[in-house]
Scaffold this motif. Structure first.
Motif, PDB file in Angstrom:
ATOM      1  N   ALA A   1      22.764   5.013  24.771  1.00  0.00           N
ATOM      2  CA  ALA A   1      22.151   6.280  24.351  1.00  0.00           C
ATOM      3  C   ALA A   1      23.296   7.292  24.524  1.00  0.00           C
ATOM      4  CB  ALA A   1      20.928   6.533  25.557  1.00  0.00           C
ATOM      5  N   ALA A   2      24.081   7.348  25.329  1.00  0.00           N
ATOM      6  CA  ALA A   2      25.236   8.377  25.264  1.00  0.00           C
ATOM      7  C   ALA A   2      26.181   8.355  24.176  1.00  0.00           C
ATOM      8  CB  ALA A   2      26.091   8.044  26.469  1.00  0.00           C
ATOM      9  N   ILE A   3      26.367   7.160  23.674  1.00  0.00           N
ATOM     10  CA  ILE A   3      26.987   7.067  22.397  1.00  0.00           C
ATOM     11  C   ILE A   3      26.161   7.637  21.089  1.00  0.00           C
ATOM     12  CG2 ILE A   3      27.718   5.629  20.295  1.00  0.00           C
ATOM     13  CD1 ILE A   3      29.484   5.614  22.931  1.00  0.00           C
ATOM     14  N   LEU A   4      24.641   7.491  21.229  1.00  0.00           N
ATOM     15  CA  LEU A   4      23.889   8.042  20.179  1.00  0.00           C
ATOM     16  C   LEU A   4      23.845   9.705  20.304  1.00  0.00           C
ATOM     17  CD1 LEU A   4      21.704   7.982  18.122  1.00  0.00           C
ATOM     18  CD2 LEU A   4      19.894   8.083  20.262  1.00  0.00           C
ATOM     19  N   PHE A   5      23.689  10.153  21.417  1.00  0.00           N
ATOM     20  CA  PHE A   5      23.854  11.604  21.620  1.00  0.00           C
ATOM     21  C   PHE A   5      25.073  12.103  21.549  1.00  0.00           C
ATOM     22  CE2 PHE A   5      19.715  11.072  23.609  1.00  0.00           C
ATOM     23  CZ  PHE A   5      18.946  12.317  23.263  1.00  0.00           C
ATOM     24  N   GLY A   6      26.184  11.401  21.673  1.00  0.00           N
ATOM     25  CA  GLY A   6      27.415  11.838  21.105  1.00  0.00           C
ATOM     26  C   GLY A   6      27.641  11.913  19.507  1.00  0.00           C
ATOM     27  N   PHE A   7      27.046  10.986  19.001  1.00  0.00           N
ATOM     28  CA  PHE A   7      26.802  11.022  17.811  1.00  0.00           C
ATOM     29  C   PHE A   7      26.105  12.040  17.168  1.00  0.00           C
ATOM     30  CE2 PHE A   7      23.930   9.809  14.362  1.00  0.00           C
ATOM     31  CZ  PHE A   7      24.672   9.862  12.932  1.00  0.00           C
ATOM     32  N   LEU A   8      25.034  12.659  17.716  1.00  0.00           N
ATOM     33  CA  LEU A   8      24.153  13.594  17.509  1.00  0.00           C
ATOM     34  C   LEU A   8      25.062  14.999  17.383  1.00  0.00           C
ATOM     35  CD1 LEU A   8      20.657  12.699  18.830  1.00  0.00           C
ATOM     36  CD2 LEU A   8      21.355  12.805  16.420  1.00  0.00           C
ATOM     37  N   TYR A   9      25.804  14.902  18.646  1.00  0.00           N
ATOM     38  CA  TYR A   9      26.464  16.367  18.793  1.00  0.00           C
ATOM     39  C   TYR A   9      27.696  16.602  17.902  1.00  0.00           C
ATOM     40  CZ  TYR A   9      25.002  18.894  23.126  1.00  0.00           C
ATOM     41  OH  TYR A   9      24.775  19.274  23.913  1.00  0.00           O
ATOM     42  N   GLN A  10      28.285  15.385  17.522  1.00  0.00           N
ATOM     43  CA  GLN A  10      29.420  15.542  16.570  1.00  0.00           C
ATOM     44  C   GLN A  10      29.141  15.610  15.162  1.00  0.00           C
ATOM     45  OE1 GLN A  10      32.557  16.498  16.505  1.00  0.00           O
ATOM     46  NE2 GLN A  10      33.146  15.741  14.344  1.00  0.00           N
ATOM     47  N   GLY A  11      27.899  14.757  14.839  1.00  0.00           N
ATOM     48  CA  GLY A  11      27.271  14.789  13.475  1.00  0.00           C
ATOM     49  C   GLY A  11      26.795  16.238  13.262  1.00  0.00           C
ATOM     50  N   GLY A  12      26.027  16.792  14.355  1.00  0.00           N
ATOM     51  CA  GLY A  12      25.718  18.188  14.104  1.00  0.00           C
ATOM     52  C   GLY A  12      26.610  19.271  13.803  1.00  0.00           C
ATOM     53  N   ALA A  13      27.735  18.972  14.246  1.00  0.00           N
ATOM     54  CA  ALA A  13      28.927  19.953  14.141  1.00  0.00           C
ATOM     55  C   ALA A  13      29.408  19.884  12.816  1.00  0.00           C
ATOM     56  CB  ALA A  13      30.059  19.544  15.013  1.00  0.00           C
ATOM     57  N   GLU A  14      29.228  18.683  12.253  1.00  0.00           N
ATOM     58  CA  GLU A  14      29.745  18.451  10.780  1.00  0.00           C
ATOM     59  C   GLU A  14      28.746  18.989   9.923  1.00  0.00           C
ATOM     60  OE1 GLU A  14      32.588  16.994   9.630  1.00  0.00           O
ATOM     61  OE2 GLU A  14      33.278  16.986  11.617  1.00  0.00           O
ATOM     62  N   LEU A  15      27.527  19.027  10.166  1.00  0.00           N
ATOM     63  CA  LEU A  15      26.209  19.492   9.292  1.00  0.00           C
ATOM     64  C   LEU A  15      26.560  20.912   9.390  1.00  0.00           C
ATOM     65  CD1 LEU A  15      22.925  17.549  10.230  1.00  0.00           C
ATOM     66  CD2 LEU A  15      24.429  17.503   8.161  1.00  0.00           C
ATOM     67  N   ALA A  16      26.524  21.599  10.512  1.00  0.00           N
ATOM     68  CA  ALA A  16      26.797  23.064  10.469  1.00  0.00           C
ATOM     69  C   ALA A  16      28.011  23.560   9.772  1.00  0.00           C
ATOM     70  CB  ALA A  16      26.898  23.728  11.886  1.00  0.00           C
ATOM     71  N   LEU A  17      29.080  22.686   9.606  1.00  0.00           N
ATOM     72  CA  LEU A  17      30.241  23.290   9.050  1.00  0.00           C
ATOM     73  C   LEU A  17      30.163  23.046   7.463  1.00  0.00           C
ATOM     74  CD1 LEU A  17      33.053  24.237   9.274  1.00  0.00           C
ATOM     75  CD2 LEU A  17      33.715  21.821   9.687  1.00  0.00           C
ATOM     76  N   TRP A  18      29.486  21.903   7.066  1.00  0.00           N
ATOM     77  CA  TRP A  18      29.782  21.703   5.637  1.00  0.00           C
ATOM     78  C   TRP A  18      28.287  21.855   4.835  1.00  0.00           C
ATOM     79  CZ3 TRP A  18      34.552  21.573   4.367  1.00  0.00           C
ATOM     80  CH2 TRP A  18      35.241  21.169   5.175  1.00  0.00           C
ATOM     81  N   THR A  19      27.282  22.177   5.658  1.00  0.00           N
ATOM     82  CA  THR A  19      26.007  22.370   5.028  1.00  0.00           C
ATOM     83  C   THR A  19      25.380  23.659   5.417  1.00  0.00           C
ATOM     84  OG1 THR A  19      24.525  21.150   6.392  1.00  0.00           O
ATOM     85  CG2 THR A  19      25.339  19.868   4.710  1.00  0.00           C
ATOM     86  N   ASN A  20      23.968  24.188   4.649  1.00  0.00           N
ATOM     87  CA  ASN A  20      23.211  25.380   5.249  1.00  0.00           C
ATOM     88  C   ASN A  20      22.464  24.897   6.311  1.00  0.00           C
ATOM     89  OD1 ASN A  20      24.430  27.032   3.175  1.00  0.00           O
ATOM     90  ND2 ASN A  20      23.062  26.163   1.703  1.00  0.00           N
ATOM     91  N   ILE A  21      22.418  23.651   6.799  1.00  0.00           N
ATOM     92  CA  ILE A  21      21.672  23.248   7.880  1.00  0.00           C
ATOM     93  C   ILE A  21      22.185  24.006   9.232  1.00  0.00           C
ATOM     94  CG2 ILE A  21      20.932  21.320   9.227  1.00  0.00           C
ATOM     95  CD1 ILE A  21      21.029  19.721   6.849  1.00  0.00           C
ATOM     96  N   PRO A  22      21.235  24.614   9.956  1.00  0.00           N
ATOM     97  CA  PRO A  22      22.006  25.457  11.139  1.00  0.00           C
ATOM     98  C   PRO A  22      22.294  24.380  12.510  1.00  0.00           C
ATOM     99  CG  PRO A  22      19.595  25.628  10.734  1.00  0.00           C
ATOM    100  CD  PRO A  22      19.963  24.874   9.706  1.00  0.00           C
ATOM    101  N   ARG A  23      23.000  24.715  13.043  1.00  0.00           N
ATOM    102  CA  ARG A  23      23.569  23.804  14.349  1.00  0.00           C
ATOM    103  C   ARG A  23      22.283  23.492  15.127  1.00  0.00           C
ATOM    104  NH1 ARG A  23      24.921  20.595  17.757  1.00  0.00           N
ATOM    105  NH2 ARG A  23      26.792  20.481  18.694  1.00  0.00           N
ATOM    106  N   GLU A  24      21.433  24.721  15.274  1.00  0.00           N
ATOM    107  CA  GLU A  24      20.262  24.313  16.202  1.00  0.00           C
ATOM    108  C   GLU A  24      19.293  23.280  15.735  1.00  0.00           C
ATOM    109  OE1 GLU A  24      22.401  27.957  16.727  1.00  0.00           O
ATOM    110  OE2 GLU A  24      21.317  27.291  15.048  1.00  0.00           O
ATOM    111  N   LEU A  25      19.322  22.968  14.484  1.00  0.00           N
ATOM    112  CA  LEU A  25      18.614  21.884  14.067  1.00  0.00           C
ATOM    113  C   LEU A  25      18.898  20.335  14.929  1.00  0.00           C
ATOM    114  CD1 LEU A  25      16.478  20.636  12.189  1.00  0.00           C
ATOM    115  CD2 LEU A  25      18.445  20.021  10.628  1.00  0.00           C
ATOM    116  N   ILE A  26      20.083  20.118  15.327  1.00  0.00           N
ATOM    117  CA  ILE A  26      20.363  19.092  16.220  1.00  0.00           C
ATOM    118  C   ILE A  26      19.735  19.189  17.499  1.00  0.00           C
ATOM    119  CG2 ILE A  26      22.610  17.867  17.106  1.00  0.00           C
ATOM    120  CD1 ILE A  26      22.101  17.829  14.083  1.00  0.00           C
ATOM    121  N   VAL A  27      19.595  20.510  17.982  1.00  0.00           N
ATOM    122  CA  VAL A  27      18.751  20.608  19.146  1.00  0.00           C
ATOM    123  C   VAL A  27      17.271  20.246  18.989  1.00  0.00           C
ATOM    124  CG1 VAL A  27      17.973  22.378  20.845  1.00  0.00           C
ATOM    125  CG2 VAL A  27      20.554  22.498  19.931  1.00  0.00           C
ATOM    126  N   VAL A  28      16.853  20.636  17.748  1.00  0.00           N
ATOM    127  CA  VAL A  28      15.452  20.120  17.440  1.00  0.00           C
ATOM    128  C   VAL A  28      15.558  18.585  17.193  1.00  0.00           C
ATOM    129  CG1 VAL A  28      13.627  20.213  15.569  1.00  0.00           C
ATOM    130  CG2 VAL A  28      14.898  22.347  16.030  1.00  0.00           C
TER     131      VAL A  28
END
Length: 364
Positions: free
Chosen positions: A305-332
């Protein structure tokens, strides 16, 4: 007799919960006008497609392993420790004091004593809510919540008034000496020909977290103390009848839990920032609750589960950097995972139990 086999409880229910959370997350992404397939592809590429991405994913996962284990140990004693955030803050204070005020000759010795300091500070912060629960009946949820705020105030005071270097403006300690800097994955795995994990904060603390997973497994399932913790968590009246002290188990379980949460600081304070700053925990104490729920309070489940949430955190940062998807969506997305693995667990569990019961009757 259990209706479902163990593997279904440990693997199938979390997997179905993840699928449901992923479907709802995809609908949210579609709702804001983005392509969910492209978003997932970008997350996978950003978090797992390079050693740099893996370095960040494993760095976050290390934090979540410590806090997930902390919550898991308390869960086994039926204690809901949601004070991991504050305990990790105070663990950082212990690490900073150990690294700044004692001249260590080498990082290996510093790591041992900084880990002990982090564990002691985290355990001490968990001891007060534990005592209030065991002796006064104060609910552990309420006290640990309040102690998160108190820990933030204590840390703010220490950084602004006591430990801030003269002339510095930001509330942070001085940088730790070079001799206590922990080797990063880049230092450990790069060669003269190939630079791996370049710039990523993952460091040797990841292996300390893995060792913590093994030790917690040994404690809970291979020692008398672990048996007493689980027995008390399953049935307090039965534990009392067997001579198990509720006060002793409550205190020990919370001390171990607080120590594990405090040890997170060796990763983010000693390993990454190399100094103590405000908000260094970045919510990892609360993510640990979701990690423990999803991992069914088992160290191996916590690791995954920690690996999964690590993936969500880092993947969310990439989404916020390269798309119009807000970083807060990862919190959702994280909230949806928590919702399905925790609050709505029975929504998945009950239909599966009926299914397995029907299959058992048909085959029996």
């Amino acid at each position: 007799m259990d209706v479902m086999p163990k593997w279904a409880d440990l693997v199938l229910i979390p997997l179905i919960s993840l699928v449901l959370a992923a479907i709802l997350s995809a609908l949210v992404i579609i709702g804001i006008g983005e392509d969910p397939v492209a978003a997932v592809s970008l997350m996978v590429k950003g978090a797992l497609g390079s050693t740099y991405g893996w370095g960040y994913t494993l760095y976050y996962a290390t934090n979540f392993m410590f806090t997930g284990l902390a919550v898991s140990v308390a869960f086994h004693a039926k204690l809901f420790n949601i004070g991991g955030e504050g305990q990790a803050m105070l663990g950082g204070l212990g690490v900073a004091m150990a690294c700044l005020y004692i001249p260590w000759p080498h990082w290996t010795i510093a790591l041992i004593f900084a880990s002990v300091a982090a564990a002691l500070f985290g355990a001490a912060w968990a001891a007060i809510p534990a005592y209030l629960q065991a002796r006064r009946g104060s609910h552990i949820v309420i006290t640990t919540i309040m102690f998160n705020f108190i820990a933030a105030a204590v840390l703010n005071y220490m950084l602004v008034t006591v430990m801030r270097p003269k002339g510095a403006m930001d509330p942070a300690t001085a940088r730790f000496p070079e001799t206590v800097h922990l080797p990063s994955f880049q230092d450990m795995f790069s060669t003269a020909e190939t630079a791996l994990f370049r710039g990523a904060p993952a460091n040797i603390t990841f292996f300390v977290a893995l060792a913590a997973c093994v030790l917690v497994w040994l404690l809970i399932w291979r020692t008398r103390l672990g048996y007493e913790i689980r027995a008390y968590g399953h049935s307090e009246p039965a534990a009392l009848y067997a001579g198990i002290s509720p006060f002793r188990i409550t205190m020990i379980a919370m001390l171990i839990s607080g120590a594990l949460a405090g040890m997170m600081a060796i990763n983010n304070v000693m390993g990454e920032a190399e100094r103590l700053v405000l908000n260094a925990t970045e919510g990892a104490g609360f993510i640990g609750i979701a990690v423990a729920l999803m991992g069914r309070s088992h160290p191996f489940g916590v690791f995954l589960a920690a690996i999964l949430f690590g993936f969500l955190y880092q993947g969310g940062a990439e989404l916020a950097l390269w798309t119009n998807i807000p970083r807060e969506l990862i919190v959702v997305i994280q909230a949806l995972v928590i919702l399905f693995t925790g609050a709505l667990d029975n929504m998945v569990r009950m239909p599966l139990e009926r299914l397995f019961l029907r299959l058992r009757r048909r085959n029996g």
